[in-house]
Design an enzyme around this catalytic site. Structure first.
Site, short mmCIF file in Angstrom:
data_model
loop_
_atom_site.label_atom_id
_atom_site.label_comp_id
_atom_site.label_asym_id
_atom_site.label_seq_id
_atom_site.Cartn_x
_atom_site.Cartn_y
_atom_site.Cartn_z
N CYS A 120 56.57 50.62 33.74
CA CYS A 120 56.90 49.22 33.42
C CYS A 120 56.11 48.28 34.33
CB CYS A 120 58.40 48.97 33.52
SG CYS A 120 59.06 49.01 35.19
N CYS A 124 57.88 46.93 37.34
CA CYS A 124 57.92 47.90 38.45
C CYS A 124 56.66 47.76 39.31
CB CYS A 124 58.02 49.33 37.94
SG CYS A 124 59.34 49.60 36.76
N ASP A 181 21.12 26.93 34.61
CA ASP A 181 19.90 26.86 35.43
C ASP A 181 18.73 27.13 34.48
OD1 ASP A 181 18.34 26.71 37.77
OD2 ASP A 181 18.28 28.89 37.87
N ASP A 183 21.21 32.51 38.14
CA ASP A 183 20.76 33.89 38.42
C ASP A 183 21.62 34.56 39.47
OD1 ASP A 183 19.98 32.73 40.78
OD2 ASP A 183 17.83 32.84 40.37
N ASP A 204 21.72 30.42 43.45
CA ASP A 204 22.64 29.38 43.00
C ASP A 204 24.05 29.54 43.56
OD1 ASP A 204 20.73 28.09 41.30
OD2 ASP A 204 20.94 29.76 39.93
#
Length: 686
Positions: free
Chosen positions: A12, A15, A390, A583, A587
């Protein structure tokens, strides 16, 4: 260093929440319990952690990561017990209702059936109550069924317990199936590696490989760890990492990553990273730990379940006591109605299906090469209203070529290219790479002894008494260099030799075929504004923005200016979210400032995986709209489950209060809702 524990029998989500909270209260700084994978990731004393887990959830078996689960035996034991209980229950029903018997023997048969099927539930209710966790589903079912026995409705008491246990059994099977489906998406690890030892090839586990080892990868085998090809040529399937089915060719000297599948040739590979540091391990760890960053919906449901269950118990007590006291009528019918309310009130459907839904969404995105670091980022992604890209390497290929060299003040083209290449010797920037490629000769980096990178302007270097500067127009103005050319169409690198303007180099970049498609798709998804931020010249930015179909662009920006632009855009988002796509390496501040930082082309890049909130493993901008679609589908399914589960439960609570629902119907509704919600959550994987 965090260690992983398997939690066998964790059935669960509440839990899992209780275990995580208990570990944190006991001083564990890092404790993550993942219900979807049945694992705990803990930093600290493992022995003490095991004790705490056993104390909170006695039925959960804690195993070390390398120990094997033995759930199959537990599965058949449950089937066996259900079978015996069902046989006794059937016998009791026949004796009571067919033969009209209602003596101690019939009671004994029902009690035996009840005890066999429900001993685990009763035990859990008692143990959890002693630990202060009173209002869980075990407690609710125990009170409801014991109450049924007390008012002599023991056939219904047994039926509720039996069908609850059968429902839980099917529910566990559905959850396990969902877990297996999610893990199958990420089943990228190789089972073995072919290690070359002298003249022999030995099969070993990938965990045993060390950097520098030489391995052989045959056609049809998975790449076990990251390495460099030292012999052979082959095509590899990268779909497990990138979600793209187009094979890629690898040859001698090229990098090959764990998780790729070798398709054709035999490759001899030198190991560069051990398994724990390899790409595939990083991806699996990232996806499995994503549940640590919970979405608001998940947090709300966990808190809601903690208040909802006690509230329903209080309501049941009022139903059982107030009407008979006020009216002076019999207690038994009202107690029965209260028991119906208790049975239907279990919040299993909510606390099971919602974490599974989010984990399924994260797993589905991973299959497409989109790594989302948490369900909170999945939620943020679906609300993206502004997307800023970018330029270099994101919307464009980032593969620059020198297309023109303009000379000034008596310098030759060869001199300009040579000195520019030497000045850029230490730089990894794509423009620097293009200049060095155009030079075409080997560069001795030691020659450029004095090297200085001037952020947002260019570089300055000194070699053999010659000072060279290479950069943009701002560099010329900063150092007061006399020049006759300011505005040049295209990406330009001005060259200054010994303080004299030598000319400029034009470098061209190419737009990715995928970029206009990505912008179109984002617009279709309702993104209000798609813009580009770049350090490149205004002319270049304008041309690219026009070709791609962007709403706007910000050009000639220094790294610090990009953050200011993102802050400016952030003020315009109007309740939505701002995503920045870059990238992931240069950045970092901008990725951190945006609501969702997306790093692209991150295959093999540790920096990108560390920096961003969402990591796109290949270099296709169109993966962003795909990620938004997955995020929205996940959110839709999560809310379907919440509305459906609460709707059915509220309807049955009302029917129970009015005396129109039986305990049989209540237990079928409770278990049925939970199963439907779990199966609905699995649709995300499709």
């Amino acid at each position: 260093m965090p260690q992983k524990l398997k939690l066998e029998g964790l059935d669960c989500a509440s839990c899992a929440y209780d275990i995580e909270e208990a570990l944190k209260k006991e001083g564990f700084e890092f404790a993550l319990v993942n219900f979807a994978t049945k694992e705990a990731v803990i930093e600290g004393d493992i022995g003490r952690a095991k004790e705490i887990i056993r104390k909170v959830e006695p039925d959960v078996e804690v195993l070390e990561a390398e120990e094997h689960e033995h759930g199959e035996g537990s599965y058949w034991k449950t089937v066996y017990l259900i079978g015996i209980s069902l046989a006794l229950f059937t016998m009791g029903i026949v004796m009571r209702y067919y033969y009209g018997m209602d003596d101690a023997l019939v009671f004994g048969i029902f009690l035996a059936s009840y005890t066999i099927s429900g001993w685990k539930v009763l035990r859990g209710a008692v143990i959890n109550s002693t630990h202060g966790n009173v209002f869980d589903e075990n407690f609710l079912i125990a009170v409801a069924t014991v109450g049924a026995f007390l008012i002599r409705e023991y056939p219904e008491g047994v039926a509720v317990m039996l069908f609850y246990v059968v429902g839980e059994f099917f529910q566990d099977m559905a959850v396990d199936r969902s877990r297996r489906s999610i893990k199958a998406l990420l089943a990228l690890k190789a089972e073995y590696a072919n290690l070359i030892r002298g003249n022999r090839i030995v099969q070993i586990r990938p965990e045993e490989l060390k950097a520098g080892d030489i391995i052989l990868i045959k056609p049809g085998e998975k790449v076990p760890v990251d390495g460099v090809v030292i012999e052979g040529t082959s095509t590899v399937d990268t779909s497990a990492l990138t979600g793209e089915s187009v094979p890629r060719t690898v040859k001698e000297g090229e990098e090959i990553l764990s998780g790729m599948l070798n398709l054709s040739g035999v490759l001899k590979v030198q190991v560069t990273k051990e398994l724990s540091e390899s790409t595939i391990s990083r991806i699996l760890e990232l996806v499995e730990n994503a549940s640590a960053r919970k979405a608001k919906t998940e947090k709300f449901i966990t808190r809601f379940a903690h208040y909802y269950t006690p509230a329903v118990v209080g309501l049941a007590a009022l139903i059982a006591l107030v009407p008979p006291i006020v009216t002076g009528g019999a207690f038994t019918p009202w107690i029965y109605r209260a028991l119906v309310v208790l049975v239907i009130s279990c919040p299993c459907a909510l606390v099971l299906s919602i974490p599974l839904g989010y984990f399924g969404g994260i797993g589905r995105a991973a299959r497409d090469g989109i790594l989302v670091k948490g369900s909170n980022f999945l939620d943020a992604l679906k609300d993206a209203t502004i997307v800023a890209f970018d330029k270099t390497g994101t919307l464009t290929k980032g593969v620059f070529k020198v297309t023109k060299v303009e000379t000034r003040n008596g310098f030759s083209e060869e001199e300009i290219i040579k000195f520019a290449a030497l000045a850029e010797a230490h730089s990894n920037h794509p423009i620097a790479s293009a200049i060095k490629e155009a030079y075409g000769k080997e560069i001795n980096e030691v020659e450029a002894m004095e090297y200085e990178e001037i952020a947002g302007h260019g570089v300055r270097a000194r070699m053999d008494g010659v000072e060279v500067m290479v950069g943009n127009d701002r560099l010329l103005h900063r150092f007061n260099i006399e020049h006759d050319t300011c505005r040049v169409k295209g990406t330009v690198a001005h060259v200054v030799i010994n303080g004299k303007y030598a000319g400029y180099i034009i470098i061209s970049d190419e737009i990715k075929e995928d970029s206009p498609i990505a912008v179109k798709e984002l617009k279709r998804l309702g993104v209000k504004k798609v813009v580009m931020v770049t350090g490149d010249s205004r002319d270049v930015a304008e041309e690219i923005a026009k070709q791609i179909g962007l709403d706007g662009f910000y050009a000639e920006l220094l790294p610090g200016d990009k953050v200011k632009v993102i802050e400016e855009l952030d003020r315009d988002k109007r309740g939505g979210k701002l995503a920045f796509v870059g990238d992931g390496i240069n950045d970092a501040p901008v990725l951190a400032r945006a609501d969702v930082g997306v790093a692209m082309g991150a295959l093999g890049s540790d920096a990108a995986i560390e920096t961003a909130d969402v990591v796109i493993m290949d270099d296709k901008p169109s993966k962003l709209p795909k990620g938004i679609r997955i995020a929205r589908k996940t959110q839709r399914i999560v809310w379907q489950n919440i509305i459906f589960a609460l709707g059915v439960k509220l309807a049955f609570i009302n029917l129970g209060i009015l005396g129109e629902a039986t305990m049989w119907e209540a237990v079928f509704a409770d278990v049925g809702v939970a199963l439907i919600a779990v199966f609905n959550a699995m649709r995300i994987l499709g």
